[in-house]
Enzyme design. Structure first.
Site, mmCIF file in Angstrom:
data_model
loop_
_atom_site.group_PDB
_atom_site.id
_atom_site.type_symbol
_atom_site.label_atom_id
_atom_site.label_comp_id
_atom_site.label_asym_id
_atom_site.label_seq_id
_atom_site.Cartn_x
_atom_site.Cartn_y
_atom_site.Cartn_z
ATOM 1 N N LYS A 1 0.887 -1.168 0.000
ATOM 2 C CA LYS A 1 0.000 0.000 0.000
ATOM 3 C C LYS A 1 0.922 1.215 0.000
ATOM 4 O O LYS A 1 1.238 1.794 1.047
ATOM 5 C CB LYS A 1 -0.934 -0.034 1.216
ATOM 6 C CG LYS A 1 -2.070 0.965 1.127
ATOM 7 C CD LYS A 1 -3.123 0.682 2.177
ATOM 8 C CE LYS A 1 -4.076 1.855 2.370
ATOM 9 N NZ LYS A 1 -4.904 2.176 1.206
HETATM 10 N N1 PMP Z 1 -7.781 -1.274 -2.932
HETATM 11 C C1 PMP Z 1 -7.261 -0.033 -2.773
HETATM 12 C C2 PMP Z 1 -6.589 0.621 -3.938
HETATM 13 C C3 PMP Z 1 -7.362 0.620 -1.545
HETATM 14 O O1 PMP Z 1 -6.859 1.849 -1.386
HETATM 15 C C4 PMP Z 1 -8.039 -0.023 -0.476
HETATM 16 C C5 PMP Z 1 -8.167 0.676 0.843
HETATM 17 N N2 PMP Z 1 -7.046 0.442 1.655
HETATM 18 C C6 PMP Z 1 -8.554 -1.305 -0.688
HETATM 19 C C7 PMP Z 1 -8.412 -1.903 -1.929
HETATM 20 C C8 PMP Z 1 -9.267 -2.039 0.407
HETATM 21 O O2 PMP Z 1 -8.377 -2.399 1.420
HETATM 22 P P1 PMP Z 1 -8.831 -2.518 2.929
HETATM 23 O O3 PMP Z 1 -10.064 -3.315 2.954
HETATM 24 O O4 PMP Z 1 -7.685 -3.208 3.577
HETATM 25 O O5 PMP Z 1 -9.049 -1.131 3.431
#
Ligand code: PMP
Length: 299
Positions: A158
């Site tokens: 991320k």
């Molecule tokens: N894809 C992207 C590009 C994101 O930014 C997020 C948010 N973090 C997610 C998927 C979903 O991830 P999560 O459920 O861990 O927040």
């Protein structure tokens, strides 16, 4: 509603081990993270004072840093405690948390060698990302930008650099009157949206793309566990773009989006139905539970 600029707010931000007044949390303009996207972050939500799946977010933050080649100089226990501390310091029980780790201003060149890792954590109130449309379903367009192959970019991290394509796609979607955009991957298969994972209901079963080239979201995994507890069939597989025409229901899963129904993707229309509603309610009920109960439910 007028939005208060993010640098014109009061409160406390945790930064490298201390709480600093919100307005004073200013990194230098010649920070490596700003110029070369050497930065990783998390988005977390607190409900009733508990940060949902906090350790999973902290572990992903540390792992994202390692993928970018740096080690965050705090343990997972320390980062978890810092997140809780920020929440308390700002008098919040519910809201959004944003830990971010980046390389500082000791050096400025493509090489990150010699730049120190900074860690900051902020928290602010943030109701559901899509507001009232969460149940009615949002309208999405189709992004022109594609999610890159894992051979092209560190797609499991991320990291801020990957958000260039998300941010461009979101702006394009909003310019076209949509709330968000469906992003395909480098092969032309369904990937995710600009900030959430996607689920399709096809012939009564829940289908979601295999996370290759995009984040295997913590909400995504939670929703899959909830669906299985409800005896739903969950199929994780590569999904061709043309298959979005076959779905009866579509919804998104992400920390900010929570579970949000989709009523439109380009020319395709969907009616949020029983499966979306069951999982939305299930998710809403789960996030307000104590961490031990959450762990039992998704085990
Ligand atoms: N894809 C992207 C590009 C994101 O930014 C997020 C948010 N973090 C997610 C998927 C979903 O991830 P999560 O459920 O861990 O927040």
């Amino acid at each position: 509603m007028t939005l208060v600029p993010f640098d014109d707010r009061d409160g406390w931000i945790w930064w490298n081990g201390s709480l600093v007044p919100w307005r004073d949390a200013r990194p230098h303009v010649l920070s490596h993270g700003l110029h070369y996207a050497s930065a990783v972050f998390e988005g977390e939500r607190a409900y009733n004072g508990n940060i949902f799946r906090l350790r999973d977010h902290t572990d992903r933050l540390i792992a994202s840093g390692r993928i970018l080649g740096f080690e965050i100089p705090w343990t997972a226990d320390q980062i978890d405690a810092a997140c809780q501390q920020v929440l308390t310091a700002n008098g919040m029980t519910d809201g959004y948390l944003r830990p971010i780790a980046w390389l500082g201003s000791e050096v400025l060149g493509i090489s990150p060698r010699g730049a120190a890792v900074q860690l900051a954590i902020a928290a602010w109130p943030w109701p559901n990302y899509y507001g009232d449309d969460r149940m009615r379903g949002i309208r999405m367009g189709e992004a022109i930008w594609k999610r890159p192959s894992p051979e092209t970019a560190p797609t499991m991290a991320k990291c801020t650099g990957l958000y260039t394509i998300g941010s461009l796609s979101k702006r394009q979607a909003e310019d076209q009157g949509y709330s968000d955009a469906l992003m395909l991957d480098w092969r032309g298969q369904v990937a995710e949206t600009t900030s959430a994972n996607i689920f399709l209901v096809i012939d009564g079963a829940l289908h979601t793309p295999t996370p290759e080239g995009f984040l295997d979201g913590i909400t995504r995994r939670t929703v899959m566990a909830l669906a299985r507890r409800h005896q739903m069939t969950v199929v994780e597989r590569p999904i061709e773009a043309a298959e979005i025409a076959n779905a009866s229901e579509v919804f998104l899963a992400g920390t900010a989006a929570e579970v949000t129904a989709v009523r439109e993707i380009g020319p395709h229309r969907y009616t949020p139905g029983r499966i979306t509603e069951t999982l939305m309610r299930g998710y809403d009920a789960l996030v307000i539970r104590q961490p031990e109960e959450v762990a039992r439910t998704i085990a």
